[in-house]
Design a protein around this motif. Structure first.
Motif, PDB file in Angstrom:
ATOM      1  N   LEU A 218       0.911  -1.410  -0.009  1.00 58.96           N
ATOM      2  CA  LEU A 218      -0.084  -0.023   0.025  1.00 58.96           C
ATOM      3  C   LEU A 218       1.047   1.270   0.144  1.00 58.96           C
ATOM      4  CD1 LEU A 218      -2.940  -0.858   2.520  1.00 58.96           C
ATOM      5  CD2 LEU A 218      -2.782  -1.203  -0.040  1.00 58.96           C
ATOM      6  N   GLY A 219       2.179   1.085   0.081  1.00 61.92           N
ATOM      7  CA  GLY A 219       3.077   2.186  -0.086  1.00 61.92           C
ATOM      8  C   GLY A 219       3.526   2.615   1.459  1.00 61.92           C
ATOM      9  N   LEU A 220       3.177   2.075   2.459  1.00 62.44           N
ATOM     10  CA  LEU A 220       3.704   2.299   3.735  1.00 62.44           C
ATOM     11  C   LEU A 220       5.185   2.172   3.825  1.00 62.44           C
ATOM     12  CD1 LEU A 220       2.575   3.581   6.515  1.00 62.44           C
ATOM     13  CD2 LEU A 220       2.264   1.237   7.343  1.00 62.44           C
ATOM     14  N   PRO A 221       5.965   3.440   4.135  1.00 57.89           N
ATOM     15  CA  PRO A 221       7.454   2.835   4.560  1.00 57.89           C
ATOM     16  C   PRO A 221       7.545   2.030   5.843  1.00 57.89           C
ATOM     17  CG  PRO A 221       7.008   5.255   4.960  1.00 57.89           C
ATOM     18  CD  PRO A 221       5.401   4.625   4.382  1.00 57.89           C
ATOM     19  N   MET A 222       8.479   0.969   5.781  1.00 55.91           N
ATOM     20  CA  MET A 222       8.655   0.122   6.729  1.00 55.91           C
ATOM     21  C   MET A 222      10.283   0.084   7.085  1.00 55.91           C
ATOM     22  SD  MET A 222       5.463  -0.929   7.290  1.00 55.91           S
ATOM     23  CE  MET A 222       5.420  -2.657   8.234  1.00 55.91           C
ATOM     24  N   LYS A 223      10.697  -0.004   8.225  1.00 54.43           N
ATOM     25  CA  LYS A 223      12.072  -0.188   8.746  1.00 54.43           C
ATOM     26  C   LYS A 223      12.321  -1.577   9.540  1.00 54.43           C
ATOM     27  CE  LYS A 223      11.666   2.850  12.622  1.00 54.43           C
ATOM     28  NZ  LYS A 223      12.199   4.137  13.313  1.00 54.43           N
ATOM     29  N   ASP A 224      13.452  -2.155   9.498  1.00 53.36           N
ATOM     30  CA  ASP A 224      13.920  -3.093  10.266  1.00 53.36           C
ATOM     31  C   ASP A 224      13.959  -2.514  11.774  1.00 53.36           C
ATOM     32  OD1 ASP A 224      15.379  -5.059  11.412  1.00 53.36           O
ATOM     33  OD2 ASP A 224      16.233  -5.543   9.713  1.00 53.36           O
ATOM     34  N   THR A 225      13.424  -3.455  12.484  1.00 52.09           N
ATOM     35  CA  THR A 225      13.437  -2.975  14.078  1.00 52.09           C
ATOM     36  C   THR A 225      14.541  -3.343  14.772  1.00 52.09           C
ATOM     37  OG1 THR A 225      12.162  -5.094  14.713  1.00 52.09           O
ATOM     38  CG2 THR A 225      10.729  -3.189  14.249  1.00 52.09           C
ATOM     39  N   GLY A 226      15.429  -4.313  14.074  1.00 57.83           N
ATOM     40  CA  GLY A 226      16.717  -4.850  14.662  1.00 57.83           C
ATOM     41  C   GLY A 226      16.394  -6.290  15.522  1.00 57.83           C
ATOM     42  N   ARG A 227      14.953  -6.566  15.481  1.00 59.85           N
ATOM     43  CA  ARG A 227      14.506  -7.892  16.071  1.00 59.85           C
ATOM     44  C   ARG A 227      14.049  -8.968  15.162  1.00 59.85           C
ATOM     45  NH1 ARG A 227       9.725  -6.592  18.320  1.00 59.85           N
ATOM     46  NH2 ARG A 227       9.554  -4.430  17.655  1.00 59.85           N
ATOM     47  N   THR A 228      14.029 -10.195  15.792  1.00 57.80           N
ATOM     48  CA  THR A 228      13.661 -11.136  14.625  1.00 57.80           C
ATOM     49  C   THR A 228      12.762 -12.002  15.139  1.00 57.80           C
ATOM     50  OG1 THR A 228      15.354 -12.612  15.466  1.00 57.80           O
ATOM     51  CG2 THR A 228      15.943 -11.471  13.603  1.00 57.80           C
ATOM     52  N   TYR A 229      11.837 -12.673  14.160  1.00 60.63           N
ATOM     53  CA  TYR A 229      10.671 -13.261  14.810  1.00 60.63           C
ATOM     54  C   TYR A 229      11.319 -14.511  15.650  1.00 60.63           C
ATOM     55  CZ  TYR A 229       7.544 -10.939  11.959  1.00 60.63           C
ATOM     56  OH  TYR A 229       6.479  -9.753  11.399  1.00 60.63           O
ATOM     57  N   ILE A 230      10.777 -14.981  16.554  1.00 55.29           N
ATOM     58  CA  ILE A 230      11.310 -16.195  17.484  1.00 55.29           C
ATOM     59  C   ILE A 230      10.407 -17.422  17.215  1.00 55.29           C
ATOM     60  CG2 ILE A 230      12.558 -14.786  19.048  1.00 55.29           C
ATOM     61  CD1 ILE A 230      10.292 -15.161  21.292  1.00 55.29           C
ATOM     62  N   GLU A 231       9.416 -17.389  16.854  1.00 49.91           N
ATOM     63  CA  GLU A 231       8.722 -18.489  16.305  1.00 49.91           C
ATOM     64  C   GLU A 231       7.774 -18.433  15.087  1.00 49.91           C
ATOM     65  OE1 GLU A 231       6.045 -18.977  19.937  1.00 49.91           O
ATOM     66  OE2 GLU A 231       5.223 -17.196  19.497  1.00 49.91           O
ATOM     67  N   GLY A 232       7.346 -19.344  14.770  1.00 43.58           N
ATOM     68  CA  GLY A 232       6.365 -19.606  13.474  1.00 43.58           C
ATOM     69  C   GLY A 232       6.857 -19.642  12.485  1.00 43.58           C
ATOM     70  N   LYS A 233       6.193 -19.202  11.243  1.00 43.33           N
ATOM     71  CA  LYS A 233       6.730 -19.428   9.635  1.00 43.33           C
ATOM     72  C   LYS A 233       7.931 -18.550   9.371  1.00 43.33           C
ATOM     73  CE  LYS A 233       4.293 -18.441   5.257  1.00 43.33           C
ATOM     74  NZ  LYS A 233       3.278 -18.102   4.675  1.00 43.33           N
ATOM     75  N   TYR A 234       7.911 -17.340   9.961  1.00 42.10           N
ATOM     76  CA  TYR A 234       8.952 -16.427   9.786  1.00 42.10           C
ATOM     77  C   TYR A 234      10.143 -16.337  10.802  1.00 42.10           C
ATOM     78  CZ  TYR A 234       5.530 -14.692   6.424  1.00 42.10           C
ATOM     79  OH  TYR A 234       4.541 -14.581   5.405  1.00 42.10           O
ATOM     80  N   ILE A 235      10.467 -17.567  11.646  1.00 43.46           N
ATOM     81  CA  ILE A 235      11.440 -17.584  12.596  1.00 43.46           C
ATOM     82  C   ILE A 235      12.927 -17.276  12.113  1.00 43.46           C
ATOM     83  CG2 ILE A 235      11.847 -20.037  12.079  1.00 43.46           C
ATOM     84  CD1 ILE A 235      11.963 -20.228  15.326  1.00 43.46           C
ATOM     85  N   GLY A 236      13.330 -16.257  12.594  1.00 45.83           N
ATOM     86  CA  GLY A 236      14.869 -15.682  12.332  1.00 45.83           C
ATOM     87  C   GLY A 236      14.716 -14.481  11.096  1.00 45.83           C
ATOM     88  N   GLU A 237      13.567 -14.133  10.844  1.00 48.34           N
ATOM     89  CA  GLU A 237      13.529 -13.113   9.759  1.00 48.34           C
ATOM     90  C   GLU A 237      13.289 -11.855  10.576  1.00 48.34           C
ATOM     91  OE1 GLU A 237      10.883 -13.542   6.477  1.00 48.34           O
ATOM     92  OE2 GLU A 237      11.098 -15.759   6.474  1.00 48.34           O
ATOM     93  N   PRO A 238      13.597 -10.714   9.995  1.00 48.89           N
ATOM     94  CA  PRO A 238      13.643  -9.455  10.694  1.00 48.89           C
ATOM     95  C   PRO A 238      12.046  -8.991  10.870  1.00 48.89           C
ATOM     96  CG  PRO A 238      14.337  -9.228   8.256  1.00 48.89           C
ATOM     97  CD  PRO A 238      14.277 -10.622   8.554  1.00 48.89           C
ATOM     98  N   ILE A 239      11.764  -8.312  12.171  1.00 47.61           N
ATOM     99  CA  ILE A 239      10.445  -7.768  12.205  1.00 47.61           C
ATOM    100  C   ILE A 239      10.573  -6.195  11.544  1.00 47.61           C
ATOM    101  CG2 ILE A 239       8.711  -7.208  14.009  1.00 47.61           C
ATOM    102  CD1 ILE A 239       9.812  -9.390  15.602  1.00 47.61           C
ATOM    103  N   TYR A 240       9.448  -5.817  10.880  1.00 46.43           N
ATOM    104  CA  TYR A 240       9.396  -4.563  10.248  1.00 46.43           C
ATOM    105  C   TYR A 240       8.381  -3.689  11.006  1.00 46.43           C
ATOM    106  CZ  TYR A 240      12.647  -6.080   6.509  1.00 46.43           C
ATOM    107  OH  TYR A 240      13.844  -6.523   6.005  1.00 46.43           O
ATOM    108  N   CYS A 241       8.628  -2.334  11.001  1.00 43.84           N
ATOM    109  CA  CYS A 241       7.622  -1.637  11.614  1.00 43.84           C
ATOM    110  C   CYS A 241       7.430  -0.465  10.813  1.00 43.84           C
ATOM    111  CB  CYS A 241       7.646  -1.044  12.923  1.00 43.84           C
ATOM    112  SG  CYS A 241       9.150  -0.066  13.262  1.00 43.84           S
ATOM    113  N   PRO A 242       6.389   0.618  11.065  1.00 40.20           N
ATOM    114  CA  PRO A 242       6.179   1.495  10.112  1.00 40.20           C
ATOM    115  C   PRO A 242       7.216   2.593  10.376  1.00 40.20           C
ATOM    116  CG  PRO A 242       4.001   0.958  11.024  1.00 40.20           C
ATOM    117  CD  PRO A 242       5.203  -0.055  11.631  1.00 40.20           C
ATOM    118  N   ASP A 243       7.715   3.378   9.218  1.00 40.91           N
ATOM    119  CA  ASP A 243       8.974   4.274   9.457  1.00 40.91           C
ATOM    120  C   ASP A 243       8.055   5.462   8.949  1.00 40.91           C
ATOM    121  OD1 ASP A 243      11.521   5.383   9.472  1.00 40.91           O
ATOM    122  OD2 ASP A 243      12.056   4.952   7.461  1.00 40.91           O
ATOM    123  N   LEU A 244       7.705   6.189  10.083  1.00 43.61           N
ATOM    124  CA  LEU A 244       7.026   7.470   9.971  1.00 43.61           C
ATOM    125  C   LEU A 244       7.479   8.636  10.727  1.00 43.61           C
ATOM    126  CD1 LEU A 244       3.343   5.932  10.709  1.00 43.61           C
ATOM    127  CD2 LEU A 244       4.455   6.217   8.504  1.00 43.61           C
TER     128      LEU A 244
END
Length: 189
Positions: A97-123
């Motif tokens: 949808l065009g929302l800018p996102m940034k890496d939080t420096g944290r990773t998923y610790i469980e589930g399908k995306y385990i080990g991948e970076p967690i992103y949040c809005p970059d506003l």
């Protein structure tokens, strides 16, 4: 208006964030809990559709709405005075949808995306929120308000200060008739 009982995963999210689901003792318990991953700099971008309207907390607004609108309810300990749901999607949806996102420096610790970076809005300003994001939440709010009855909505807000943008939507589960039968038997029982 219709009564609506949300999916158990949504109920768990509501309990974790606001603990709103059941009446206990002298009334519902309304305390905000949550993940603690709030970015206070982005709190200014949160949007209220239906606010507390001068009430100091959601509990007082719920009871005021019930009594002002002369809504009859069972005063038992397990009476469901408030229901809600969370409207959201994953980071990929909001990126599209065009929302800018940034890496939080944290990773998923469980589930399908385990080990991948967690992103949040970059506003940095309201201008960073694309019209398509507003449209998504506006259409969701309008649909839910029409479904439960606008007069029954007690709080609705978009949170952009957490990892995933989402809308809290809380309403009084008012029904026009009580139907206790969940299943109806046929000729085979």
């Amino acid at each position: 208006s219709l009564g609506y009982y949300p999916h158990s995963a949504v109920q768990n999210h509501i309990r974790q964030h606001h603990n709103l689901c059941k009446r206990r003792g002298n009334g519902p318990v309304f305390s905000r809990k949550g993940s603690g991953n709030y970015d206070k700099e982005r709190t200014q971008f949160n949007i209220e559709y239906v606010g507390l309207d001068g009430h100091t907390n959601l509990k007082s607004k719920v009871y005021d709405t019930i009594y002002t609108n002369k809504i009859h309810f069972n005063k038992g300990d397990n009476t469901n005075l408030l229901n809600g749901c969370i409207v959201t999607s994953g980071p990929d949806f909001f990126k599209k949808l065009g929302l800018p996102m940034k890496d939080t420096g944290r990773t998923y610790i469980e589930g399908k995306y385990i080990g991948e970076p967690i992103y949040c809005p970059d506003l940095k300003s309201k201008d960073d929120i694309p019209e398509q994001v507003y449209k998504y939440f506006n259409e969701s709010f309008n649909f839910l308000s029409d479904f439960v009855g606008k007069e029954n909505v007690v709080y609705a807000a978009i949170h952009l200060d957490e990892d995933t943008p989402h809308m809290h939507f809380y309403f009084l589960p008012v029904v026009n008739s009580v139907q206790r039968k969940v299943f109806e038997t046929d000729e085979t029982g």
